[in-house]
Design a protein around this motif. Sequence first.
Motif, PDB file in Angstrom:
ATOM      1  N   PRO A 162       0.824  -1.223   0.000  1.00 10.24           N
ATOM      2  CA  PRO A 162       0.000   0.000   0.000  1.00 10.24           C
ATOM      3  C   PRO A 162       0.859   1.276   0.000  1.00 10.24           C
ATOM      4  CG  PRO A 162      -0.764  -1.538   1.681  1.00 10.24           C
ATOM      5  CD  PRO A 162       0.529  -2.080   1.155  1.00 10.24           C
ATOM      6  N   PHE A 163       1.974   1.257   0.726  1.00 12.42           N
ATOM      7  CA  PHE A 163       2.882   2.402   0.767  1.00 12.42           C
ATOM      8  C   PHE A 163       3.533   2.610  -0.597  1.00 12.42           C
ATOM      9  CE2 PHE A 163       7.164   4.172   1.990  1.00 12.42           C
ATOM     10  CZ  PHE A 163       6.710   5.441   2.338  1.00 12.42           C
ATOM     11  N   LEU A 164       3.976   1.528  -1.212  1.00 10.08           N
ATOM     12  CA  LEU A 164       4.591   1.617  -2.532  1.00 10.08           C
ATOM     13  C   LEU A 164       3.585   2.181  -3.540  1.00 10.08           C
ATOM     14  CD1 LEU A 164       6.913   1.089  -4.528  1.00 10.08           C
ATOM     15  CD2 LEU A 164       6.030  -1.246  -4.784  1.00 10.08           C
ATOM     16  N   GLU A 165       2.357   1.689  -3.472  1.00  8.39           N
ATOM     17  CA  GLU A 165       1.319   2.159  -4.389  1.00  8.39           C
ATOM     18  C   GLU A 165       1.101   3.672  -4.211  1.00  8.39           C
ATOM     19  OE1 GLU A 165      -3.205   0.923  -5.036  1.00  8.39           O
ATOM     20  OE2 GLU A 165      -1.775  -0.763  -5.130  1.00  8.39           O
ATOM     21  N   PHE A 166       1.022   4.123  -2.958  1.00 10.38           N
ATOM     22  CA  PHE A 166       0.881   5.555  -2.672  1.00 10.38           C
ATOM     23  C   PHE A 166       2.032   6.340  -3.301  1.00 10.38           C
ATOM     24  CE2 PHE A 166       2.988   8.614   0.211  1.00 10.38           C
ATOM     25  CZ  PHE A 166       2.169   9.722   0.008  1.00 10.38           C
ATOM     26  N   ARG A 167       3.251   5.845  -3.108  1.00  9.64           N
ATOM     27  CA  ARG A 167       4.417   6.568  -3.622  1.00  9.64           C
ATOM     28  C   ARG A 167       4.403   6.620  -5.146  1.00  9.64           C
ATOM     29  NH1 ARG A 167       9.923   5.712  -0.639  1.00  9.64           N
ATOM     30  NH2 ARG A 167       9.877   7.971  -0.720  1.00  9.64           N
ATOM     31  N   LEU A 168       4.108   5.497  -5.784  1.00  6.87           N
ATOM     32  CA  LEU A 168       4.099   5.436  -7.242  1.00  6.87           C
ATOM     33  C   LEU A 168       2.997   6.309  -7.847  1.00  6.87           C
ATOM     34  CD1 LEU A 168       4.632   1.593  -7.754  1.00  6.87           C
ATOM     35  CD2 LEU A 168       6.341   3.394  -8.048  1.00  6.87           C
ATOM     36  N   ARG A 169       1.858   6.324  -7.184  1.00  2.00           N
ATOM     37  CA  ARG A 169       0.694   7.052  -7.714  1.00  2.00           C
ATOM     38  C   ARG A 169       0.705   8.539  -7.350  1.00  2.00           C
ATOM     39  NH1 ARG A 169      -3.149   4.467  -5.004  1.00  2.00           N
ATOM     40  NH2 ARG A 169      -2.968   6.054  -3.410  1.00  2.00           N
ATOM     41  N   ASP A 170       1.028   8.859  -6.094  1.00  2.00           N
ATOM     42  CA  ASP A 170       0.813  10.218  -5.586  1.00  2.00           C
ATOM     43  C   ASP A 170       2.060  11.006  -5.225  1.00  2.00           C
ATOM     44  OD1 ASP A 170      -1.936   9.675  -5.696  1.00  2.00           O
ATOM     45  OD2 ASP A 170      -1.952   8.897  -3.647  1.00  2.00           O
ATOM     46  N   GLU A 171       3.172  10.336  -4.989  1.00  2.00           N
ATOM     47  CA  GLU A 171       4.329  11.046  -4.475  1.00  2.00           C
ATOM     48  C   GLU A 171       5.396  11.336  -5.525  1.00  2.00           C
ATOM     49  OE1 GLU A 171       8.057  10.493  -1.459  1.00  2.00           O
ATOM     50  OE2 GLU A 171       6.436   9.049  -1.342  1.00  2.00           O
ATOM     51  N   PHE A 172       5.840  10.326  -6.225  1.00  2.00           N
ATOM     52  CA  PHE A 172       6.950  10.503  -7.162  1.00  2.00           C
ATOM     53  C   PHE A 172       6.541  11.350  -8.363  1.00  2.00           C
ATOM     54  CE2 PHE A 172       8.504   5.974  -5.907  1.00  2.00           C
ATOM     55  CZ  PHE A 172       8.953   6.456  -4.689  1.00  2.00           C
ATOM     56  N   ASP A 173       7.362  12.365  -8.676  1.00  2.00           N
ATOM     57  CA  ASP A 173       7.145  13.149  -9.887  1.00  2.00           C
ATOM     58  C   ASP A 173       7.812  12.486 -11.082  1.00  2.00           C
ATOM     59  OD1 ASP A 173       5.611  15.403  -8.835  1.00  2.00           O
ATOM     60  OD2 ASP A 173       7.413  15.823  -7.680  1.00  2.00           O
ATOM     61  N   GLU A 174       8.929  11.822 -10.842  1.00  2.00           N
ATOM     62  CA  GLU A 174       9.620  11.069 -11.890  1.00  2.00           C
ATOM     63  C   GLU A 174      10.221   9.821 -11.248  1.00  2.00           C
ATOM     64  OE1 GLU A 174      12.505  13.457 -14.039  1.00  2.00           O
ATOM     65  OE2 GLU A 174      11.077  15.121 -14.243  1.00  2.00           O
ATOM     66  N   LEU A 175      10.105   8.698 -11.931  1.00  2.00           N
ATOM     67  CA  LEU A 175      10.709   7.446 -11.473  1.00  2.00           C
ATOM     68  C   LEU A 175      11.598   6.919 -12.585  1.00  2.00           C
ATOM     69  CD1 LEU A 175      10.970   4.998  -9.508  1.00  2.00           C
ATOM     70  CD2 LEU A 175       9.002   4.006 -10.697  1.00  2.00           C
ATOM     71  N   TYR A 176      12.790   6.497 -12.195  1.00  2.00           N
ATOM     72  CA  TYR A 176      13.756   5.941 -13.147  1.00  2.00           C
ATOM     73  C   TYR A 176      14.199   4.567 -12.666  1.00  2.00           C
ATOM     74  CZ  TYR A 176      13.974  10.647 -14.979  1.00  2.00           C
ATOM     75  OH  TYR A 176      13.638  11.862 -15.531  1.00  2.00           O
ATOM     76  N   VAL A 177      14.424   3.681 -13.629  1.00  2.00           N
ATOM     77  CA  VAL A 177      14.950   2.358 -13.318  1.00  2.00           C
ATOM     78  C   VAL A 177      16.182   2.093 -14.172  1.00  2.00           C
ATOM     79  CG1 VAL A 177      12.730   1.383 -12.585  1.00  2.00           C
ATOM     80  CG2 VAL A 177      13.454   1.132 -14.966  1.00  2.00           C
ATOM     81  N   LEU A 178      17.036   1.266 -13.639  1.00  2.00           N
ATOM     82  CA  LEU A 178      18.213   0.780 -14.353  1.00  2.00           C
ATOM     83  C   LEU A 178      18.015  -0.725 -14.461  1.00  2.00           C
ATOM     84  CD1 LEU A 178      20.988   1.622 -15.468  1.00  2.00           C
ATOM     85  CD2 LEU A 178      21.921   1.258 -13.193  1.00  2.00           C
ATOM     86  N   ARG A 179      18.115  -1.254 -15.678  1.00  2.00           N
ATOM     87  CA  ARG A 179      17.892  -2.688 -15.894  1.00  2.00           C
ATOM     88  C   ARG A 179      19.157  -3.348 -16.428  1.00  2.00           C
ATOM     89  NH1 ARG A 179      12.577  -4.375 -16.027  1.00  2.00           N
ATOM     90  NH2 ARG A 179      11.027  -2.714 -16.135  1.00  2.00           N
ATOM     91  N   ARG A 180      19.262  -4.624 -16.102  1.00  2.00           N
ATOM     92  CA  ARG A 180      20.309  -5.465 -16.679  1.00  2.00           C
ATOM     93  C   ARG A 180      19.653  -6.787 -17.025  1.00  2.00           C
ATOM     94  NH1 ARG A 180      26.472  -6.224 -14.951  1.00  2.00           N
ATOM     95  NH2 ARG A 180      26.964  -7.662 -16.616  1.00  2.00           N
ATOM     96  N   ASP A 181      19.799  -7.208 -18.262  1.00  2.00           N
ATOM     97  CA  ASP A 181      19.150  -8.431 -18.747  1.00  2.00           C
ATOM     98  C   ASP A 181      17.646  -8.416 -18.445  1.00  2.00           C
ATOM     99  OD1 ASP A 181      21.684  -9.350 -19.583  1.00  2.00           O
ATOM    100  OD2 ASP A 181      22.093 -10.142 -17.573  1.00  2.00           O
ATOM    101  N   GLY A 182      17.031  -7.260 -18.605  1.00  2.00           N
ATOM    102  CA  GLY A 182      15.596  -7.135 -18.397  1.00  2.00           C
ATOM    103  C   GLY A 182      15.154  -6.984 -16.954  1.00  2.00           C
ATOM    104  N   LYS A 183      16.065  -7.180 -16.018  1.00  2.00           N
ATOM    105  CA  LYS A 183      15.734  -7.160 -14.588  1.00  2.00           C
ATOM    106  C   LYS A 183      16.094  -5.796 -13.990  1.00  2.00           C
ATOM    107  CE  LYS A 183      17.821  -9.273 -10.522  1.00  2.00           C
ATOM    108  NZ  LYS A 183      18.754 -10.283 -10.064  1.00  2.00           N
ATOM    109  N   ILE A 184      15.202  -5.255 -13.145  1.00  2.00           N
ATOM    110  CA  ILE A 184      15.499  -3.990 -12.460  1.00  2.00           C
ATOM    111  C   ILE A 184      16.644  -4.226 -11.476  1.00  2.00           C
ATOM    112  CG2 ILE A 184      14.667  -2.254 -10.820  1.00  2.00           C
ATOM    113  CD1 ILE A 184      11.870  -2.617 -12.027  1.00  2.00           C
TER     114      ILE A 184
END
Length: 175
Positions: free
Chosen positions: A55-77
Motif C-alpha cells: 500500500p505504501f509503494l502504491e501511494f508513492r508510485l501514484r501520488d508522491e513521485f514526480d519522476e521514477l527511473y529504473v536501471l535494468r540489466r538483462d531485463g531485470k530492475i
Amino acid sequence: MKIERVKNPLILKGELLGFVFRVYQSTGGAYPALEWVEEKPSTDDFEGFKKVYEPFLEFRLRDEFDELYVLRRDGKIIGTVALVYNLKGKDIWWVPEEIKNEKTGLIEFFMVDPEYKGKGYGSKLLEFAVERLKELGKEAYVITFPKLEAYSYYLRKGFKKLMDYKEFVVLKKES
C-alpha cells in the motif's frame, strides 16, 4: 546500460515489490525501514512484506513521485531512483516544513539490487538524479536514517547534513 524513465510507475508495482524485497533482505530488514509497522516481517517472509509495503509503494508510485527511473540489466530492475519536486499538497510527513519550497528536489527510492552493489550503478543513478534536478532548477536533498549505510554513502558523494528531523536526517547536495 541506460537509465529509463518510467511513464506509468504503477505498471511496475509487482516487479518493484520483488526488487525492494531483495533490498530488504540484503539489509537484514533495515531498509526500507517500515517505521510505521509495529512488527516488521522477517526477511524471508515476502507475503508479510508485501502486505505492509505494497500500500505504501502504491501511494508513492501514484501520488508522491514526480519522476521514477529504473536501471535494468538483462531485463531485470537492478536500480531505482525517484524525484519528488512538486511538494505542494503532497502528504509527505517526513519532509520538514523548512525545506518545502519550489527550489526543493528530493531524491527518493534510491536503491541498487544487492547483487550489483559496489559496481558503480548507485553512483550512476545518484549523479543522474542530481543532474536532472539541476536541469529542473531544483536543489537536491535526501532524507534518510542516520544508522543506514546510505547515510555515510551520501556524505561521501558530497551531501552535507542539514538537520535532524524526527527519526531522519536531512542532507543537501553541495553545489
